[in-house]
Write an enzyme that holds these catalytic residues in place. Sequence first.
Site, short mmCIF file in Angstrom:
data_model
loop_
_atom_site.label_atom_id
_atom_site.label_comp_id
_atom_site.label_asym_id
_atom_site.label_seq_id
_atom_site.Cartn_x
_atom_site.Cartn_y
_atom_site.Cartn_z
N ARG A 78 4.68 10.67 -7.76
CA ARG A 78 5.27 9.63 -6.94
C ARG A 78 5.99 8.56 -7.75
O ARG A 78 6.59 7.66 -7.19
CB ARG A 78 4.19 8.96 -6.09
N ARG A 135 14.07 6.24 -13.91
CA ARG A 135 15.53 6.23 -13.67
C ARG A 135 16.27 5.71 -14.88
O ARG A 135 15.86 4.72 -15.48
CB ARG A 135 15.84 5.31 -12.49
N ARG A 170 -11.38 6.57 -2.26
CA ARG A 170 -11.27 5.30 -2.94
C ARG A 170 -11.10 4.22 -1.88
O ARG A 170 -10.45 4.43 -0.87
CB ARG A 170 -10.01 5.32 -3.81
N ARG A 215 -3.07 -5.50 -8.41
CA ARG A 215 -1.82 -6.16 -8.04
C ARG A 215 -2.07 -7.36 -7.16
O ARG A 215 -3.15 -7.52 -6.60
CB ARG A 215 -0.86 -5.18 -7.36
N GLU A 271 -5.70 -7.39 -5.06
CA GLU A 271 -6.21 -6.09 -4.65
C GLU A 271 -7.06 -5.49 -5.77
O GLU A 271 -6.60 -5.40 -6.91
CB GLU A 271 -5.03 -5.19 -4.32
N TYR A 310 -3.56 11.91 1.98
CA TYR A 310 -2.85 10.64 1.96
C TYR A 310 -1.53 10.85 2.70
O TYR A 310 -0.69 11.62 2.29
CB TYR A 310 -2.58 10.14 0.54
N ASP A 348 1.78 8.80 4.28
CA ASP A 348 2.51 7.58 4.57
C ASP A 348 2.70 7.50 6.08
O ASP A 348 2.56 8.50 6.79
CB ASP A 348 3.88 7.61 3.87
#
Length: 394
Positions: A177, A181, A255, A286, A309, A360, A362
């Site tokens: 994921r 670039r 988790r 984060r 978090e 998982y 989205d």
Amino acid sequence: TSARPDLVVVGSGFFGLTVAEQVASQLDKRVLVLDRRHHIGGNAYSEPEPETGIEIHRYGAHLFHTSNERVWQYVNQFTDFTKYQHKVYSIYAGKTYSLPINLATICQYFDKSFSPSEARALVAEQAGEIDTAEARNLEEKAISLIGRPLYEAFIRGYTKKQWQTDPTELPAAVIARLPVRYTFDNRYFNDTYEGLPVGGYTAWLQKMADHPNIEVRLSTDYFDVRDQLPPDVPTVFTGPIDKYFDYEAGELGWRTLDFETEVLPIGDFQGTSVMNYADEDVPFTRIHEFRHFHPERDYPADKTVVVREYSRFAETGDEPYYPINTPEDRAKLERYRELAKKEAADKRVLFGGRLGTYKYLDMHMAIGSALSMFDNRIRPFFDEGGSLDGRLDD
Ligand code: FAD
Ligand code: UDP
């Protein structure tokens, strides 16, 4: 008040609500939606923080993005989207860098200007020590893609904190994921469509449930009321699949996250919505500053809300957030899939969503998969009178 439902949906997250909405609007059937929480919407639920009015996402920040045309058309029936484009930064050893790893990150980290081809050559040289095709775990995969120095700065500490597992013991797939670039493009997502719901997530979710054929019962656990439901009523279950089968094949590993919310007496804490903390010795992964998700809104200029978090293994009673997917988990899941197949055939129960499939997903994936379940299983069942597992009754 309620007439006999034609379908029971357990869970009012995006999966459950998509199924309910389709059955109600396309088939004109009555749907009873149950949720054990006191609110609708599953993990996408959001609400204004009371002191500031700033919309916060109760179960972690949710960014909507998709390249799926059908899903995009579908969701636009219920809400408009802002032009928000997600960007993430990372603090490592006292300096702030741009993510996902891009030309800016590489120039900053190596403290030098590189052209795209120079950066490519540098990373290729550093990544040469491991062949991607042969990477056996997350650490090897990451090094084979970006080289050791960038891995050790931005990935190792963060991943260790997030998974509380050494990256050499995590599956290589987790890192798929994270793109690299060789341009200065630092948009986090590559999808065609992206944005946040103009009126917030909860308004969107409520709009989906707002149909005369849909009844939502909150603070209601399916396992407490299933005996009172009509015995042969078809059911779509989006709760945890292992719990449904009474942990017959063992508990699946998850988790969970802990969120620490703080209101600060300043207008801006970090200048952006999400700041990752890559250092292993910073305990949180984060910080979210929710005002930055909606720069178009009129939020107070002298107050802000930040949420730290923390990540850890889920224990009994914790909210399951991310499937861990060890080989043992996958073996258990195989057993549960067999049981689920039988349950569909014998008792007209279908399993869907993040918890029901131990995947998982989205939001756009949960919605897309619910639309497919409706097309392939539920509509044929009601139109043609088949069994819910996709076969017609003899
Ligand atoms: P859920 O939203 O989990 O809904 C399941 C519902 O079932 C819950 O409301 C639960 O209370 C209910 N339920 C469970 N058991 C029972 C029972 N026995 N009786 C009654 N009700 C029950 N997706 C994105 O696209 N972008 C993001 O940025 C993003 N960020 C995320 C961050 C975090 C921390 C997490 C955990 C997820 C994130 N997601 C994101 C994924 C998103 O939350 C899911 O795609 C979505 O929630 C899936 O919906 P669902 O309906 O399958 O499950
Ligand atoms: N990751 C990392 N450093 C970062 C961000 C992500 O190492 O600064 C890795 C980490 O292993 C994580 C994975 O990339 O588990 C996926 O990250 P993403 O931000 O997509 O995870 P999510 O937002 O879903 O928690």
